[in-house]
Design an enzyme around this catalytic site. Structure first.
Site, PDB file in Angstrom:
ATOM      1  N   HIS A  73       0.836  -1.207   0.000  1.00 42.23           N
ATOM      2  CA  HIS A  73       0.000   0.000   0.000  1.00 42.23           C
ATOM      3  C   HIS A  73       0.867   1.252   0.000  1.00 42.23           C
ATOM      4  CE1 HIS A  73       0.578   0.878   4.402  1.00 42.23           C
ATOM      5  NE2 HIS A  73       0.716  -0.431   4.483  1.00 42.23           N
ATOM      6  N   ASP A  75      -0.819   4.176   0.807  1.00 45.37           N
ATOM      7  CA  ASP A  75      -1.441   5.098   1.766  1.00 45.37           C
ATOM      8  C   ASP A  75      -0.696   5.001   3.103  1.00 45.37           C
ATOM      9  OD1 ASP A  75      -2.585   2.475   2.126  1.00 45.37           O
ATOM     10  OD2 ASP A  75      -4.151   3.345   3.375  1.00 45.37           O
ATOM     11  N   ASP A 106       6.439   1.771   6.644  1.00 45.23           N
ATOM     12  CA  ASP A 106       5.080   1.210   6.519  1.00 45.23           C
ATOM     13  C   ASP A 106       4.297   1.968   5.470  1.00 45.23           C
ATOM     14  OD1 ASP A 106       2.688  -0.095   6.917  1.00 45.23           O
ATOM     15  OD2 ASP A 106       2.214   0.877   8.804  1.00 45.23           O
ATOM     16  N   GLU A 140      -5.174   0.639   2.780  1.00 46.78           N
ATOM     17  CA  GLU A 140      -4.810  -0.417   3.725  1.00 46.78           C
ATOM     18  C   GLU A 140      -4.926   0.100   5.140  1.00 46.78           C
ATOM     19  OE1 GLU A 140      -2.734  -3.115   6.358  1.00 46.78           O
ATOM     20  OE2 GLU A 140      -2.256  -1.013   6.058  1.00 46.78           O
ATOM     21  N   GLU A 141      -4.516   1.349   5.335  1.00 43.98           N
ATOM     22  CA  GLU A 141      -4.539   1.921   6.690  1.00 43.98           C
ATOM     23  C   GLU A 141      -5.947   2.346   7.095  1.00 43.98           C
ATOM     24  OE1 GLU A 141      -2.130   1.499   8.469  1.00 43.98           O
ATOM     25  OE2 GLU A 141      -0.217   1.837   7.486  1.00 43.98           O
ATOM     26  N   GLU A 169       5.035  -5.573   3.840  1.00 40.38           N
ATOM     27  CA  GLU A 169       4.795  -4.884   5.125  1.00 40.38           C
ATOM     28  C   GLU A 169       6.028  -5.040   6.025  1.00 40.38           C
ATOM     29  OE1 GLU A 169       2.495  -2.957   6.047  1.00 40.38           O
ATOM     30  OE2 GLU A 169       0.554  -3.520   5.175  1.00 40.38           O
ATOM     31  N   HIS A 366       3.919   4.150  12.280  1.00 40.27           N
ATOM     32  CA  HIS A 366       2.791   4.911  12.848  1.00 40.27           C
ATOM     33  C   HIS A 366       3.251   5.939  13.895  1.00 40.27           C
ATOM     34  CE1 HIS A 366      -0.667   1.941  11.621  1.00 40.27           C
ATOM     35  NE2 HIS A 366       0.359   1.875  10.786  1.00 40.27           N
TER      36      HIS A 366
HETATM   37  N1  LIG Z   1      -8.325  -1.228   9.314  1.00 39.06           N
HETATM   38  C1  LIG Z   1      -8.336  -2.424   8.583  1.00 39.06           C
HETATM   39  C2  LIG Z   1      -7.153  -3.302   8.760  1.00 39.06           C
HETATM   40  C3  LIG Z   1      -6.395  -3.149  10.054  1.00 39.06           C
HETATM   41  C4  LIG Z   1      -5.109  -3.871   9.949  1.00 39.06           C
HETATM   42  C5  LIG Z   1      -4.239  -3.739  11.157  1.00 39.06           C
HETATM   43  N2  LIG Z   1      -2.949  -4.265  10.812  1.00 39.06           N
HETATM   44  C6  LIG Z   1      -1.819  -3.824  11.357  1.00 39.06           C
HETATM   45  O1  LIG Z   1      -1.801  -2.917  12.166  1.00 39.06           O
HETATM   46  C7  LIG Z   1      -0.553  -4.514  10.934  1.00 39.06           C
HETATM   47  C8  LIG Z   1       0.466  -4.461  12.021  1.00 39.06           C
HETATM   48  C9  LIG Z   1       1.228  -5.771  12.132  1.00 39.06           C
HETATM   49  O2  LIG Z   1       1.743  -6.240  11.149  1.00 39.06           O
HETATM   50  O3  LIG Z   1       1.267  -6.368  13.214  1.00 39.06           O
HETATM   51  C10 LIG Z   1      -4.781  -4.518  12.332  1.00 39.06           C
HETATM   52  O4  LIG Z   1      -4.309  -5.609  12.647  1.00 39.06           O
HETATM   53  O5  LIG Z   1      -5.724  -4.023  12.961  1.00 39.06           O
HETATM   54  C11 LIG Z   1      -9.593  -3.234   8.843  1.00 39.06           C
HETATM   55  O6  LIG Z   1     -10.211  -3.050   9.876  1.00 39.06           O
HETATM   56  O7  LIG Z   1      -9.919  -4.077   8.015  1.00 39.06           O
HETATM   57 ZN   LIG Z   2       1.293  -1.295   6.364  1.00 37.57          ZN
HETATM   58 ZN   LIG Z   3       0.284   0.619   9.116  1.00 42.38          ZN
END
Ligand SMILES: N[C@@H](CCC[C@H](NC(=O)CCC(=O)O)C(=O)O)C(=O)O
Ligand SMILES: [Zn+2]
Ligand SMILES: [Zn+2]
Length: 398
Positions: A73, A75, A106, A140-141, A169, A366
């Site tokens: 991504h 974004d 990221d 993605e974010e 990632e 982040h």
């Molecule tokens: N907002 C989206 C997806 C949320 C994805 C988020 N992933 C990370 O923060 C990756 C960090 C890592 O690699 O440990 C999450 O796990 O909440 C949705 O809700 O679909």
């Molecule tokens: Zn990411």
């Molecule tokens: Zn991220």
């Protein structure tokens, strides 16, 4: 024009303020790197009622198989208080051997390195022994509704098929070479609303404080572990993320109380069994009178929020092994094959082809002052290049 320098590529991408859902020029900058390499670049705008339109990019080099996808991504999360940054978040300043900017790790950095790796590969070997595609989203974010999921459907409907995918990632906790992600836990969120009776805080017997029941219910969700983990996954874990009554007064017992929770779950559970377990714990706790002597079971509603992210594991030893060998060859380190942390867009890709994830060190993601050591960019480029070579050697021989 050369795109074999990951630092130049990343600097260009960071200078594009692509905070979700803004494209910010980032996909245009990426297209400008891929087109000179011979990629056919297409842009796809995804739309859904109630969500902002999001631009995505799909680019392919080569017409034949085997076909390797690189996904990610452009974004980025908002920079927050820009005055707190040592260098402006979209300036791509280099200071003391580190490149600063939102998205540095990221994951504009991963994209910059894969572009550079591919450019070097093509410069040395000429045309690919198959195809490589970039599947890059601008969502993605954010809610991830107009991103990878829809882009995959769009590309698949146009006949695109992939043999394997690498997501760039930031997977490494501390140092480049620590960790490949070979799967992810699932994610499920819910809201509990307990209905009590409003009243004067000094006359609690004339009211029914919904927070008494809610306290017991949240404890029932968090006190007893859901499991101890499985062969390939860490334990499931539930966290309460908000508790609220909307009540501004200290002398009033509120009529209702709500709590929101999220559970990251492993392959011990299906969506159905997990939802049933959570509902059963809540029912039991609602009937528990320890905090509500002499009362009827508390009345509550349980709603499931958003989409459930599935748990998945990639069982492709050659894909993970080829990546692991490439990492070892460049860094001398043996990466862990892990399913820890959050979920990612690999949860969508796994329905189309085996997928693994490897990128930069995520420590600063982040945060204010997100940055990447310039040396890591060169090293990740070498790892990606070694992976591309190994992957095509294995895939062509299959
Ligand atoms: N907002 C989206 C997806 C949320 C994805 C988020 N992933 C990370 O923060 C990756 C960090 C890592 O690699 O440990 C999450 O796990 O909440 C949705 O809700 O679909
Ligand atoms: Zn990411
Ligand atoms: Zn991220």
């Amino acid at each position: 024009m050369t795109v074999s320098d990951p630092v130049e590529n990343l600097s260009k991408l960071i200078r594009c303020p692509s905070v979700t859902p803004e494209e910010g020029g980032a996909l245009t900058a990426l297209a400008g790197m891929l087109e000179p390499l011979g990629f056919t670049v297409e842009r796809m705008t995804a739309r859904e009622a109630g969500t902002p339109d999001v631009e995505n990019l799909y680019a392919r080099l080569g017409a034949a198989g085997p076909h390797l996808m690189f996904a990610g991504h452009t974004d980025v999360v908002p920079p927050g208080d820009e005055s707190a940054w040592k260098h402006p978040p979209f300036a791509a300043a280099i200071d003391d051997g580190r490149l600063y900017g939102r998205g540095a790790v990221d994951m504009k950095g991963g994209i910059a390195c894969f572009v550079a790796a591919l450019a070097r590969h093509v410069e040395e070997h000429g045309p690919l022994a198959g195809s490589v595609s970039f599947l890059i989203t601008g969502d993605e974010e954010g809610p991830s509704i107009n991103g990878t999921d829809k882009l995959l459907q769009w590309a698949h409907a146009r006949g695109e098929r992939w043999d394997a995918a690498l997501v760039g990632e930031p997977t490494n906790p501390d140092a480049l070479g620590d960790m490949i992600k070979v799967g992810r836990r699932g994610s499920l969120s819910g809201r509990i609303t307990v209905t009590g009776t409003q009243g004067h805080v000094a006359y609690p017997h004339r009211a029914d404080n919904p927070l008494r029941a809610l306290t017991a219910m949240l404890s029932a969700l968090m006190a007893t572990p859901f499991d101890d983990g499985t062969d390939r996954f860490p334990p499931s874990n539930l966290e309460v993320t908000s508790v609220d009554t909307g009540n501004p007064a200290t002398n009033v017992i509120a009529a209702t109380a709500t709590a929101v929770f999220n559970i990251r779950f492993n392959d011990r559970w299906s969506e159905e069994t997990l939802k049933a377990e959570i509902a059963a714990r809540l029912e039991r706790a609602a009937a528990d009178t320890a905090l509500r002597p002499g009362r009827e079971p508390a009345r509550f509603a349980l709603e499931w929020l958003g989409r459930v992210s599935p748990v998945f594991l990639t069982r492709d030893d050659k894909l993970a092994g080829g990546l692991s060998d490439a990492i070892k060859a460049v860094t001398g380190r043996e990466p862990a094959l892990s399913t820890t942390g959050g979920t990612s867009d690999a949860r969508f890709i796994k329905d189309y082809c085996p997928v693994v994830e490897f990128g930069l060190v995520g420590e600063s993601m982040h945060k204010v002052d997100e940055n990447v050591p310039v040396a890591d960019l060169e090293q990740l480029t070498r790892i990606y290049r070694a992976f591309i070579e190994r992957w095509f050697a294995i895939a062509v021989a299959r």
